[in-house]
Design a protein around this motif. Structure first.
Motif, PDB file in Angstrom:
ATOM      1  N   LEU A   1      35.096  36.921  51.283  1.00  0.00           N
ATOM      2  CA  LEU A   1      35.895  37.989  50.685  1.00  0.00           C
ATOM      3  C   LEU A   1      37.316  37.521  50.398  1.00  0.00           C
ATOM      4  CD1 LEU A   1      34.755  41.167  52.656  1.00  0.00           C
ATOM      5  CD2 LEU A   1      34.094  40.441  50.363  1.00  0.00           C
ATOM      6  N   THR A   2      37.853  36.685  51.265  1.00  0.00           N
ATOM      7  CA  THR A   2      39.205  36.177  51.052  1.00  0.00           C
ATOM      8  C   THR A   2      39.284  35.365  49.763  1.00  0.00           C
ATOM      9  OG1 THR A   2      39.637  36.104  53.434  1.00  0.00           O
ATOM     10  CG2 THR A   2      41.040  34.748  52.031  1.00  0.00           C
ATOM     11  N   ARG A   3      38.310  34.473  49.550  1.00  0.00           N
ATOM     12  CA  ARG A   3      38.315  33.650  48.341  1.00  0.00           C
ATOM     13  C   ARG A   3      38.021  34.490  47.104  1.00  0.00           C
ATOM     14  NH1 ARG A   3      35.849  29.663  51.956  1.00  0.00           N
ATOM     15  NH2 ARG A   3      37.289  27.909  52.177  1.00  0.00           N
ATOM     16  N   ILE A   4      37.111  35.430  47.225  1.00  0.00           N
ATOM     17  CA  ILE A   4      36.812  36.301  46.089  1.00  0.00           C
ATOM     18  C   ILE A   4      38.056  37.073  45.668  1.00  0.00           C
ATOM     19  CG2 ILE A   4      35.514  38.341  45.350  1.00  0.00           C
ATOM     20  CD1 ILE A   4      33.243  37.378  47.213  1.00  0.00           C
ATOM     21  N   ALA A   5      38.730  37.664  46.647  1.00  0.00           N
ATOM     22  CA  ALA A   5      39.929  38.445  46.353  1.00  0.00           C
ATOM     23  C   ALA A   5      41.002  37.587  45.705  1.00  0.00           C
ATOM     24  CB  ALA A   5      40.451  39.085  47.637  1.00  0.00           C
ATOM     25  N   ALA A   6      41.220  36.393  46.262  1.00  0.00           N
ATOM     26  CA  ALA A   6      42.261  35.514  45.726  1.00  0.00           C
ATOM     27  C   ALA A   6      41.959  35.124  44.280  1.00  0.00           C
ATOM     28  CB  ALA A   6      42.384  34.270  46.600  1.00  0.00           C
ATOM     29  N   ARG A   7      40.703  34.805  44.016  1.00  0.00           N
ATOM     30  CA  ARG A   7      40.354  34.378  42.654  1.00  0.00           C
ATOM     31  C   ARG A   7      40.449  35.532  41.668  1.00  0.00           C
ATOM     32  NH1 ARG A   7      38.337  29.654  41.054  1.00  0.00           N
ATOM     33  NH2 ARG A   7      37.705  29.595  38.870  1.00  0.00           N
TER      34      ARG A   7
END
Length: 214
Positions: A37-43
């Motif tokens: 979720l962290t990477r999805i949100a950042a992207r």
């Protein structure tokens, strides 16, 4: 750019789509384990907490990516298969469809063991209904290609094909250490090509479907 909350229905739909596209890109570039979720949100350019306004978990996001890719694969098959064809040609087209959608193959592999574990019952019912719609479409495509096989038999064969994909994909896409070992002549019999193996197995299923023929 500073974060801006989506307020209109159209903006919310775009934000949800951005999150799905972000997850798909990470999956393609880094593998399913890196889809967090962290990477999805950042992207996607949002804060992590905002993701929960649209999706319950990373597993829901990945399942929706799978459903979206399945829909595209079925679109192509429905356009291609519009009359009866031989069992061999049917097997080739179905294997081509899966081979052209590696995310589908990868996510089908993870479907039962992990993807359905972190989702609430109501959301899971919603997603399962969408999978049933995809199953109905795939069954109709197979019945169009092989009309002598009854619809219930086509449905069982579609489900068996999904199981074949889930088993063959990891076997034909080993990790780097196993790949190096299997490249040695001693282990040549253990190597196989995904598309070729899937074609052969689907063809065998269709030829052996006597119990389902009208």
């Amino acid at each position: 750019m500073p974060f801006k909350r989506a307020r209109s229905p159209q903006a919310k739909a775009r934000r949800a789509d951005d999150l799905l596209k972000a997850a798909a890109t990470i999956l393609d570039q880094q593998g399913v384990e890196e889809v967090t979720l962290t990477r999805i949100a950042a992207r996607a350019g949002v804060v992590k907490s905002n993701v929960y306004r649209y999706f319950e978990s990373r597993e829901e996001i990945l399942l929706r990516v799978l459903l979206s890719d399945l829909a595209l694969m079925l679109d192509a098959l429905e356009q291609t298969v519009q009359a009866p064809i031989s069992p061999r040609r049917t097997a080739e087209l179905l294997a081509d469809g899966f081979a052209s959608k590696p995310r589908v193959c990868l996510l089908l592999t993870d479907l039962a063991p992990t993807l359905e574990r972190n989702i609430g019952s109501e959301k899971l019912r919603e997603l399962k209904r969408m999978f049933l719609q995809a199953l109905d479409r795939a069954t109709a495509v197979l019945h169009c290609a092989q009309p002598e096989i009854k619809l219930p038999g086509c449905e069982r064969i579609v489900m068996a094909i999904n199981a074949l994909v889930a088993g063959l994909w990891p076997m034909t896409h080993p990790g780097p250490v196993l790949e190096r070992v299997q490249s040695e002549a001693e282990f040549a019999r253990l190597r196989s090509d995904f598309q070729e193996a899937l074609t052969q197995n689907i063809h065998a299923l269709l030829l052996g479907a006597e119990a389902y023929r009208s």
